[in-house]
Design an enzyme around this catalytic site. Structure first.
Site, mmCIF file in Angstrom:
data_model
loop_
_atom_site.group_PDB
_atom_site.id
_atom_site.type_symbol
_atom_site.label_atom_id
_atom_site.label_comp_id
_atom_site.label_asym_id
_atom_site.label_seq_id
_atom_site.Cartn_x
_atom_site.Cartn_y
_atom_site.Cartn_z
ATOM 1 N N HIS A 198 0.865 -1.176 0.000
ATOM 2 C CA HIS A 198 0.000 0.000 0.000
ATOM 3 C C HIS A 198 0.901 1.226 0.000
ATOM 4 C CE1 HIS A 198 -2.801 3.009 1.669
ATOM 5 N NE2 HIS A 198 -3.794 2.191 1.378
ATOM 6 N N ASP A 201 3.014 -4.184 8.046
ATOM 7 C CA ASP A 201 1.715 -3.538 7.868
ATOM 8 C C ASP A 201 0.650 -4.623 7.938
ATOM 9 O OD1 ASP A 201 -0.579 -2.233 7.115
ATOM 10 O OD2 ASP A 201 0.162 -1.564 5.174
ATOM 11 N N GLN A 219 -4.564 -5.317 6.619
ATOM 12 C CA GLN A 219 -5.485 -6.291 6.033
ATOM 13 C C GLN A 219 -5.430 -7.632 6.750
ATOM 14 O OE1 GLN A 219 -7.714 -5.616 3.708
ATOM 15 N NE2 GLN A 219 -7.004 -3.541 3.327
ATOM 16 N N LYS A 252 -10.860 -0.992 9.874
ATOM 17 C CA LYS A 252 -10.967 -2.256 9.139
ATOM 18 C C LYS A 252 -11.267 -3.443 10.052
ATOM 19 C CE LYS A 252 -7.668 -0.628 5.633
ATOM 20 N NZ LYS A 252 -8.624 -0.189 4.603
ATOM 21 N N CYS A 283 -4.698 2.342 -3.831
ATOM 22 C CA CYS A 283 -3.465 2.812 -3.182
ATOM 23 C C CYS A 283 -2.350 1.782 -3.327
ATOM 24 C CB CYS A 283 -3.696 3.134 -1.710
ATOM 25 S SG CYS A 283 -4.846 4.497 -1.441
#
Length: 426
Positions: free
Chosen positions: A136, A213, A216, A242, A382
């Site tokens: 991202h 990261d 997700q 999220k 993104c």
């Protein structure tokens, strides 16, 4: 269908927006959860209750409401720490989103002192930072800025044709000059689940810091930062909106030994120990990295959100996501002219599926689906470098979550067939 949450219909009733009817009388089919998840009633009610009954600033208001607000805010930190299995609540830092969390790490490494002999130092000339081509933008741009400003070199893992990381050159890519390896756990575009432990262990061998990261991953995979730390991971970032929580709140987990050595990110209230005109000294972590009035009600909402997910069970949510993703991949495969970007095995990917429909621009696909009440995302998500790797400017993306049903996937497939007929594709 094996793997679906047995209480799926009960869960759906927890999310009031899912009962909405859109223009034209179409029921909402929400397939954009990788963009932002919907919120259960308990999160909404918890935030409203805090604002109605306990609203005050934290750590500075010396009255009953202030004590209640502080207790709720710090209680949320405890809940998040338990959710990600952090060894210490003090390793949990609240930010405004995952982007800020990643920028915090990149900027403090620009300002850090030391020669890396104790595991932390400032990035400088001759140093290298390694990322991946599927990141991202939030895990690309901060590292570009850092390396450009400090004269360091940015390198990256490429992608294979089926959307996985190409680790064939890992021995050359991660070397004695590598100071940071930053990578996504689950791709927001390709859905790929990356071998974080394998890459972290290699980075640890050369003394590099590892930044993950998990924006997700945290919604759909059990997260154990203590286990990740054992493999060599130093930081994990994710965002509240999220994981069925509110916007405006993110989380950075970091190993205490590393956090203690890093300088503050922002200056202001609550991050200080004492201030004199000549110099200031700073509070211990986590408060050293939480300048100013924090996102109080958002943190309280995030605490309710992770409690909700924990009650459902992250293992069960992961199984549900795999089942729905597998069903979606099977359904999409029946649509003529449709190409999925990324792995085709549901066991190796998350719930975000990007695809192309031959002859139709992704924005047009999304618009036609929206006319039938089906919410998906279209664009570069993104993740422009990942799209460029596969020779496409943009894609359409559907993404499921714990409240997604097979019937909604059927509606998507029918909507795509309608899209083909709408554009007279045969």
């Amino acid at each position: 269908m094996e793997g679906l949450l047995p209480e799926l219909e009960v869960i759906r009733k927890d999310f009031p927006i899912l009962g909405r009817t859109l223009a034209g009388g179409h029921p909402l089919v929400y397939l954009d959860s990788a963009n932002t998840s919907q919120k259960p009633q308990v999160v909404i009610d918890t935030m409203v209750d805090h604002l109605e009954r306990h609203n005050a600033n934290v750590a500075r208001a010396m009255h009953q409401l202030g004590a209640e607000a502080s207790e709720a805010f710090e209680g949320a930190r405890d809940k998040v720490a338990a959710f990600i299995k952090a060894p210490s609540r003090d390793e949990v830092i609240f930010t405004k989103n995952a982007s800020e969390a990643l920028n915090l790490v990149a900027n403090t490494l620009a300002w850090a002192r030391g020669d890396w002999s104790d595991g932390v130092g400032a990035i400088g000339e001759g140093d290298e930072v390694v990322i991946t081509e599927m990141e991202h933008h939030s895990n690309i741009v901060p590292w570009q800025l850092l390396t450009e400003r400090k004269g360091a070199t940015l390198r990256w893992f490429g992608l294979t044709e089926d959307g996985r990381l190409d680790t064939s050159n890992i021995e050359e890519l991660i070397n004695e000059r590598t100071r940071v390896v930053a990578l996504t756990w689950v791709s927001n575009m390709l859905g790929t689940i990356n071998p974080v432990a394998e890459i972290a262990r290699k980075a640890h061998e050369v003394g590099a810091l590892v930044v993950v990261d998990a924006s997700q991953a945290a919604p759909q995979l059990p997260v154990d930062v203590a286990g990740l730390a054992a493999d060599g991971v130093d930081f994990v970032a994710f965002t509240g909106h999220k994981v069925v929580g509110p916007t405006g709140i993110g989380v950075l987990w970091g190993r205490r030994a590393v956090l203690d050595q890093l300088p503050p990110f922002l200056g202001g209230g609550e991050m200080i120990e004492t201030v004199r005109m000549e110099r200031s000294t700073f509070a211990p972590v986590p408060h050293k990295f939480e300048a100013g009035t924090p996102p109080i009600v958002e943190a309280v909402g995030l605490g309710a959100a992770v409690d909700y997910l924990s009650a459902v069970g992250m293992e069960a949510i992961h199984a549900h996501e795999q089942a729905i993703t597998g069903y979606a991949l099977e359904g999409l495969a029946t649509v003529p002219g449709l190409t999925v970007l990324g792995p085709l095995d549901a066991r190796q990917r998350g719930g975000a599926i990007s695809f192309e429909l031959e002859g139709v621009h992704p924005h047009d696909v999304a618009q036609v689906l929206d006319s039938r009440g089906i919410a998906v995302r279209a664009g570069h998500h993104c993740a422009k470098p990942a799209h460029a790797r596969f020779g496409v400017q943009s894609s359409t993306r559907m993404s499921s979550y714990l409240y997604t049903t097979p019937a909604e996937i059927d509606a998507l497939v029918a909507g795509l067939e309608y899209t083909r007929s709408y554009f007279k594709l045969g």
